[in-house]
Write an enzyme that holds these catalytic residues in place. Structure first.
Site, PDB file in Angstrom:
ATOM      1  N   GLY A  41     -75.617   1.063  25.876  1.00  0.00           N
ATOM      2  CA  GLY A  41     -75.099   0.099  26.843  1.00  0.00           C
ATOM      3  C   GLY A  41     -75.129  -1.315  26.311  1.00  0.00           C
ATOM      4  O   GLY A  41     -74.204  -1.770  25.622  1.00  0.00           O
ATOM      5  N   CYS A  42     -76.195  -2.026  26.610  1.00  0.00           N
ATOM      6  CA  CYS A  42     -76.243  -3.461  26.315  1.00  0.00           C
ATOM      7  C   CYS A  42     -76.374  -3.770  24.831  1.00  0.00           C
ATOM      8  O   CYS A  42     -75.892  -4.812  24.373  1.00  0.00           O
ATOM      9  CB  CYS A  42     -77.372  -4.107  27.114  1.00  0.00           C
ATOM     10  SG  CYS A  42     -77.122  -3.953  28.905  1.00  0.00           S
ATOM     11  N   ILE A  43     -77.017  -2.893  24.052  1.00  0.00           N
ATOM     12  CA  ILE A  43     -77.075  -3.109  22.609  1.00  0.00           C
ATOM     13  C   ILE A  43     -75.686  -2.964  22.010  1.00  0.00           C
ATOM     14  O   ILE A  43     -75.222  -3.818  21.243  1.00  0.00           O
ATOM     15  CB  ILE A  43     -78.056  -2.117  21.945  1.00  0.00           C
ATOM     16  CG1 ILE A  43     -79.477  -2.345  22.464  1.00  0.00           C
ATOM     17  CG2 ILE A  43     -77.999  -2.249  20.421  1.00  0.00           C
ATOM     18  CD1 ILE A  43     -80.019  -3.732  22.232  1.00  0.00           C
TER      19      ILE A  43
ATOM     20  N   LYS B 211     -78.803 -12.350  32.242  1.00  0.00           N
ATOM     21  CA  LYS B 211     -77.419 -11.886  32.129  1.00  0.00           C
ATOM     22  C   LYS B 211     -77.116 -10.914  33.264  1.00  0.00           C
ATOM     23  O   LYS B 211     -78.030 -10.347  33.859  1.00  0.00           O
ATOM     24  CB  LYS B 211     -77.158 -11.259  30.762  1.00  0.00           C
ATOM     25  CG  LYS B 211     -77.860  -9.938  30.483  1.00  0.00           C
ATOM     26  CD  LYS B 211     -77.520  -9.471  29.073  1.00  0.00           C
ATOM     27  CE  LYS B 211     -78.117  -8.130  28.737  1.00  0.00           C
ATOM     28  NZ  LYS B 211     -77.576  -7.005  29.517  1.00  0.00           N
TER      29      LYS B 211
ATOM     30  N   THR C 169     -73.419  -5.904  23.098  1.00  0.00           N
ATOM     31  CA  THR C 169     -73.780  -7.140  22.422  1.00  0.00           C
ATOM     32  C   THR C 169     -73.368  -7.097  20.960  1.00  0.00           C
ATOM     33  O   THR C 169     -72.876  -8.095  20.408  1.00  0.00           O
ATOM     34  CB  THR C 169     -75.293  -7.399  22.555  1.00  0.00           C
ATOM     35  OG1 THR C 169     -75.633  -7.476  23.948  1.00  0.00           O
ATOM     36  CG2 THR C 169     -75.702  -8.687  21.868  1.00  0.00           C
TER      37      THR C 169
END
Length: 220
Positions: free
Chosen positions: A162-164, A130, A167
């Protein structure tokens, strides 16, 4: 705006001890989405960009991934990398330009590689690269989940803020019951970590001890 002198961790502990929301709960079939367990973010002895919250984080992610596989439920691993000129990082890659910068994680590099403590089944698990925070953004994740008739996402990895978070918000936005196991997430600073777990719990996900996921999978 409420102001008080409690730390982010104290606020999180209070929210978890005094739940004020109905849980989304588990549905019929889950998928495990393990976000960015790559050396750039896990090898604290090697890279400035790495972080660790619970030293057993990868062990826990491996455990629930193995159990999901055994029950015929999909496991997905993501990691980040960019082209040589970093043009696929877009504007996100313009804020800094050092060897540690996000856009300088290159395909095939040590920073791009998964941490070798991750127990990835390359015959069964889906692996996606990603380029933006959410594991959904411009990856085949949504199509895979539809194919497997998944209704619940368990999200692990980093960073929590961030990404957690990205998502999890995208997961809820697509109609999935969303679960974030506490011990499986990590961030640079406990303030970011616990503030975002609190916000996820109040709005977008069930923030649960990892044992809750283990128990559900073992009971299937």
């Amino acid at each position: 705006m409420v102001r008080d002198d409690r730390t982010a961790r104290e606020i999180f502990d209070d929210v978890m001890a005094n739940p004020a929301r109905t849980k989304f709960g588990f549905g019929d079939k889950l998928a495990i989405v393990n976000v960015d367990f790559q050396n750039a973010y896990t090898r604290i002895d090697e890279f400035k960009t790495a972080y660790e919250t619970d030293p057993r984080q990868i062990e826990y992610a491996n455990t629930i991934s193995r159990l999901a596989r055994e029950k015929g439920m999909p496991v997905i691993w993501t990691h980040v990398a960019y082209m040589k000129d970093a043009s696929d990082a877009g504007v996100w890659g313009t804020r800094t330009d050092t060897p540690d910068s996000l856009q300088n994680i290159k395909y095939g590099s040590r920073r791009h590689a998964f941490d070798d403590r991750c127990e990835i089944d390359h015959d069964k698990d889906a692996i996606y690269t990603k380029r933006m925070p959410s594991a959904f953004f411009e990856t085949p994740l949504q199509s895979l989940l539809v194919w497997h008739k998944v209704d619940t996402l368990v999200i692990t990895g980093g960073s929590t803020s961030g990404c957690i978070r990205a998502t999890a918000v995208d997961s809820l936005s697509r109609g999935y019951r969303t679960i974030v196991p506490i011990e499986t997430c990590a961030d640079k600073h406990e303030s970011y970590h616990f503030a975002n777990l609190t916000d996820l719990q109040l709005k977008y996900a069930d923030v649960e001890p990892v044992q809750t996921v283990i128990d559900w999978l073992e009971a299937r």
